[in-house]
Design a protein around this motif. Structure first.
Motif, mmCIF file in Angstrom:
data_model
loop_
_atom_site.group_PDB
_atom_site.id
_atom_site.type_symbol
_atom_site.label_atom_id
_atom_site.label_comp_id
_atom_site.label_asym_id
_atom_site.label_seq_id
_atom_site.Cartn_x
_atom_site.Cartn_y
_atom_site.Cartn_z
ATOM 1 N N UNK A 106 12.067 -36.955 -62.090
ATOM 2 C CA UNK A 106 10.682 -37.077 -62.533
ATOM 3 C C UNK A 106 10.306 -38.552 -62.635
ATOM 4 N N UNK A 107 9.029 -38.855 -62.497
ATOM 5 C CA UNK A 107 8.572 -40.240 -62.616
ATOM 6 C C UNK A 107 8.620 -40.661 -64.088
ATOM 7 N N UNK A 108 8.678 -41.977 -64.353
ATOM 8 C CA UNK A 108 8.838 -42.467 -65.727
ATOM 9 C C UNK A 108 7.733 -42.057 -66.689
ATOM 10 N N UNK A 109 6.554 -41.703 -66.173
ATOM 11 C CA UNK A 109 5.446 -41.345 -67.059
ATOM 12 C C UNK A 109 5.430 -39.875 -67.435
ATOM 13 N N UNK A 110 6.423 -39.107 -66.965
ATOM 14 C CA UNK A 110 6.501 -37.671 -67.253
ATOM 15 C C UNK A 110 7.346 -37.433 -68.497
ATOM 16 N N UNK A 111 6.804 -36.651 -69.432
ATOM 17 C CA UNK A 111 7.565 -36.224 -70.608
ATOM 18 C C UNK A 111 8.499 -35.109 -70.148
ATOM 19 N N UNK A 112 9.784 -35.406 -70.082
ATOM 20 C CA UNK A 112 10.733 -34.443 -69.518
ATOM 21 C C UNK A 112 11.054 -33.293 -70.467
ATOM 22 N N UNK A 113 10.749 -33.434 -71.742
ATOM 23 C CA UNK A 113 10.833 -32.274 -72.635
ATOM 24 C C UNK A 113 9.833 -31.223 -72.158
ATOM 25 N N UNK A 114 8.617 -31.645 -71.876
ATOM 26 C CA UNK A 114 7.590 -30.722 -71.394
ATOM 27 C C UNK A 114 7.953 -30.168 -70.027
ATOM 28 N N UNK A 115 8.398 -31.046 -69.129
ATOM 29 C CA UNK A 115 8.744 -30.619 -67.772
ATOM 30 C C UNK A 115 9.857 -29.577 -67.774
ATOM 31 N N UNK A 116 10.812 -29.718 -68.701
ATOM 32 C CA UNK A 116 11.955 -28.799 -68.752
ATOM 33 C C UNK A 116 11.698 -27.596 -69.653
ATOM 34 N N UNK A 117 10.603 -27.610 -70.409
ATOM 35 C CA UNK A 117 10.340 -26.523 -71.349
ATOM 36 C C UNK A 117 11.272 -26.560 -72.545
ATOM 37 N N UNK A 118 11.721 -27.751 -72.906
ATOM 38 C CA UNK A 118 12.615 -27.921 -74.063
ATOM 39 C C UNK A 118 11.782 -28.358 -75.262
ATOM 40 N N UNK A 119 11.928 -27.643 -76.369
ATOM 41 C CA UNK A 119 11.132 -27.959 -77.552
ATOM 42 C C UNK A 119 11.730 -29.151 -78.289
ATOM 43 N N UNK A 120 10.921 -30.215 -78.510
ATOM 44 C CA UNK A 120 11.438 -31.371 -79.227
ATOM 45 C C UNK A 120 11.264 -31.242 -80.734
ATOM 46 N N UNK A 121 12.081 -31.968 -81.465
ATOM 47 C CA UNK A 121 11.867 -32.186 -82.885
ATOM 48 C C UNK A 121 12.328 -33.606 -83.189
ATOM 49 N N UNK A 122 11.760 -34.234 -84.207
ATOM 50 C CA UNK A 122 12.089 -35.639 -84.464
ATOM 51 C C UNK A 122 13.545 -35.831 -84.867
ATOM 52 N N UNK A 123 14.099 -36.956 -84.450
ATOM 53 C CA UNK A 123 15.406 -37.349 -84.947
ATOM 54 C C UNK A 123 15.278 -37.771 -86.401
ATOM 55 N N UNK A 124 16.348 -37.653 -87.152
ATOM 56 C CA UNK A 124 16.338 -38.041 -88.563
ATOM 57 C C UNK A 124 16.853 -39.452 -88.797
ATOM 58 N N UNK A 125 17.657 -39.966 -87.857
ATOM 59 C CA UNK A 125 18.297 -41.263 -88.055
ATOM 60 C C UNK A 125 17.842 -42.308 -87.046
ATOM 61 N N UNK A 126 17.341 -41.866 -85.895
ATOM 62 C CA UNK A 126 16.746 -42.762 -84.899
ATOM 63 C C UNK A 126 15.406 -42.172 -84.481
#
Length: 196
Positions: free
Chosen positions: A99-119
């Motif tokens: 994918x190109x650098x401007x693509x959110x790969x979470x969205x492209x892969x259908x993977x649900x994100x959640x925030x990291x707690x330490x980074x």
């Protein structure tokens, strides 16, 4: 068959080496660009480098252009290694595409994100284990880059936890990388096999 270094150019050494060093665990690495675009990519050259301090490492190979993961980690010094379970294998495979650098790969892969707690990097919500890391160093190895990250935060799904401080491999259901394919890791045994 015997192949010396002077004969490597006559063979497809990448296939011979990757076909023998198996099964390999998969580091599903999430990172953020300096502009805040989420990146998600799998790397199967992955292991633990040290336990004091706890340091993980994975290798990023060369390609037509520098990998977004490498650029992001250089810029921010942060990343998360998400482990891939069987039910996430298709999404992991989708994120391996170029994918190109401007693509959110979470969205492209259908993977649900959640925030990291330490980074300040998103993690894959449904991954059974997340390991949040800060960059220790990047070592150039030939045309590749070995990324070493210090573990600063660890998450595990409750049903994967096994007393005392162990990971239940049956619940983890990890996916392994073979030469060109993947494998389930479902059967376990102790040594010695003959019970002596």
């Amino acid at each position: 068959m015997k192949i010396g270094e002077s004969q490597f150019h006559e063979h497809r050494m990448s296939k011979l080496v990757k076909g023998a060093v198996v099964p390999r665990p998969i580091a599903w690495v999430s990172s953020l660009s300096a502009e805040g675009v989420a990146n998600l990519a799998p790397f199967s050259f992955f292991t633990v480098a040290s336990m004091d301090p706890v340091t993980l490492c994975f290798s990023i190979g060369d390609g037509e252009r520098e990998k977004d993961t490498l650029v992001n980690i250089r810029e921010t010094g942060k990343f998360i290694i998400n482990l891939v379970s069987e039910d996430l294998a298709d999404q992991m495979h989708e994120s391996s595409k170029n994918h190109s650098p401007d693509v959110d790969e979470f969205q492209a892969a259908g993977a649900e994100p959640e925030p990291g707690d330490f980074v300040s990097v998103p993690r894959v919500k449904h991954s059974p284990v997340h390991m949040e890391c800060t960059l220790s160093q990047i070592v150039e190895v030939g045309a590749g880059h070995l990324v070493l990250g210090r573990l600063v935060g660890y998450h595990m799904k409750d049903d994967v936890y096994k007393e005392v401080d162990k990971v239940d491999p049956h619940k983890l259901k990890p996916v392994g990388r073979m030469a060109g394919d993947y494998t389930y890791i479902r059967e376990f045994y102790s040594l010695p096999i003959n019970g002596k």
